[in-house]
Design a protein around this motif. Structure first.
Motif, short mmCIF file in Angstrom:
data_model
loop_
_atom_site.label_atom_id
_atom_site.label_comp_id
_atom_site.label_asym_id
_atom_site.label_seq_id
_atom_site.Cartn_x
_atom_site.Cartn_y
_atom_site.Cartn_z
N PHE A 37 -6.77 82.00 16.47
CA PHE A 37 -5.31 81.63 15.51
C PHE A 37 -4.20 80.29 15.02
N MET A 38 -4.76 79.78 16.70
CA MET A 38 -4.29 78.34 16.58
C MET A 38 -5.13 77.63 15.95
N ILE A 39 -6.53 77.38 15.96
CA ILE A 39 -7.33 76.49 15.46
C ILE A 39 -7.05 77.70 13.25
N ALA A 40 -6.56 78.04 13.03
CA ALA A 40 -6.51 78.83 11.54
C ALA A 40 -5.24 78.27 11.42
N THR A 41 -4.24 78.18 11.92
CA THR A 41 -2.45 78.02 11.33
C THR A 41 -2.79 76.12 10.99
N MET A 42 -3.32 75.91 12.13
CA MET A 42 -3.63 74.09 12.29
C MET A 42 -4.39 73.42 11.17
N ILE A 43 -5.57 74.51 10.74
CA ILE A 43 -5.50 73.79 9.73
C ILE A 43 -5.25 74.00 8.29
N LEU A 44 -4.96 75.13 8.49
CA LEU A 44 -3.57 76.53 7.39
C LEU A 44 -2.53 75.04 6.74
N SER A 45 -1.60 74.77 8.26
CA SER A 45 -1.04 73.95 8.02
C SER A 45 -1.22 72.32 7.00
N ARG A 46 -2.11 72.12 7.27
CA ARG A 46 -2.60 70.63 7.79
C ARG A 46 -2.44 70.67 5.15
N TYR A 47 -2.88 71.52 4.69
CA TYR A 47 -4.19 72.11 3.45
C TYR A 47 -2.40 72.08 2.71
N PHE A 48 -2.20 72.79 3.17
CA PHE A 48 -0.03 73.06 2.72
C PHE A 48 0.21 71.46 2.52
N ILE A 49 0.49 71.63 3.73
CA ILE A 49 0.76 69.31 4.21
C ILE A 49 0.81 69.14 2.68
N TYR A 50 -0.45 68.57 2.38
CA TYR A 50 -1.73 68.11 1.90
C TYR A 50 -1.30 68.36 0.35
N LEU A 51 -1.34 69.84 0.25
CA LEU A 51 -1.22 70.55 -1.60
C LEU A 51 0.49 69.70 -1.55
N SER A 52 1.42 69.82 -0.99
CA SER A 52 2.68 69.52 -0.88
C SER A 52 2.83 67.99 -1.46
N MET A 53 1.85 67.23 -0.60
CA MET A 53 2.12 65.42 -0.48
C MET A 53 1.85 65.14 -1.90
N LYS A 54 0.63 66.13 -2.61
CA LYS A 54 0.82 65.23 -4.01
C LYS A 54 1.28 65.64 -4.79
N SER A 55 2.88 66.55 -4.73
CA SER A 55 3.52 67.01 -5.49
C SER A 55 4.91 65.51 -5.75
N ILE A 56 5.37 66.17 -4.13
CA ILE A 56 6.73 65.49 -4.11
C ILE A 56 6.63 64.15 -2.93
N ASP A 57 7.58 63.62 -2.42
CA ASP A 57 7.58 62.55 -1.85
C ASP A 57 7.33 62.46 -0.51
N LEU A 58 7.21 61.38 0.69
CA LEU A 58 6.63 61.66 1.98
C LEU A 58 7.89 62.14 2.67
N THR A 59 8.87 61.69 1.81
CA THR A 59 9.88 61.44 3.11
C THR A 59 10.38 62.51 2.74
N ILE A 60 10.49 63.57 1.66
CA ILE A 60 10.66 65.01 1.76
C ILE A 60 10.34 66.31 2.51
N VAL A 61 9.08 66.08 1.94
CA VAL A 61 8.26 66.71 3.31
C VAL A 61 8.49 66.96 4.01
N HIS A 62 8.56 65.43 4.80
CA HIS A 62 8.50 65.18 6.22
C HIS A 62 9.35 65.56 6.79
N LEU A 63 10.74 65.95 6.30
CA LEU A 63 12.24 66.51 6.20
C LEU A 63 11.99 68.13 6.30
N ILE A 64 11.55 68.96 5.46
CA ILE A 64 11.03 69.94 5.17
C ILE A 64 10.59 71.19 6.12
N ILE A 65 9.05 69.84 6.55
CA ILE A 65 8.16 70.34 8.07
C ILE A 65 9.22 70.47 9.30
#
Length: 77
Positions: A37-65
């Motif tokens: 479960f830890m490995i799956a959530t780690m990979i899934l979270s990195r994928y969501f971060i990648y998708l979000s950084m394609k659309s919005i600024d890095l600073t906003i992504v960091h604040l939300i995370i």
């Protein structure tokens, strides 16, 4: 708009990932399941971060995370 949604999903997944680390110390008999479960959530979270950084600024992504701390806090109550 999708970038914000992906950031929020990443925050939730990161919070559950951190909470699963705590569960690992509390329930060592479920080591294999929690580790998978830890490995799956780690990979899934990195994928969501990648998708979000394609659309919005890095600073906003960091604040939300950074809100993943609250997800971990709510899991430990």
């Amino acid at each position: 708009m999708n970038g914000y949604l992906y950031s929020i999903l990443a925050s939730i997944v990161v919070g559950t990932h951190l909470f699963s680390l705590k569960l690992l110390s509390v329930f060592p008999q479920y080591y294999i399941y929690l580790f998978v479960f830890m490995i799956a959530t780690m990979i899934l979270s990195r994928y969501f971060i990648y998708l979000s950084m394609k659309s919005i600024d890095l600073t906003i992504v960091h604040l939300i995370i950074s809100m993943s701390v609250f997800i971990t806090f709510l899991g430990t109550i």
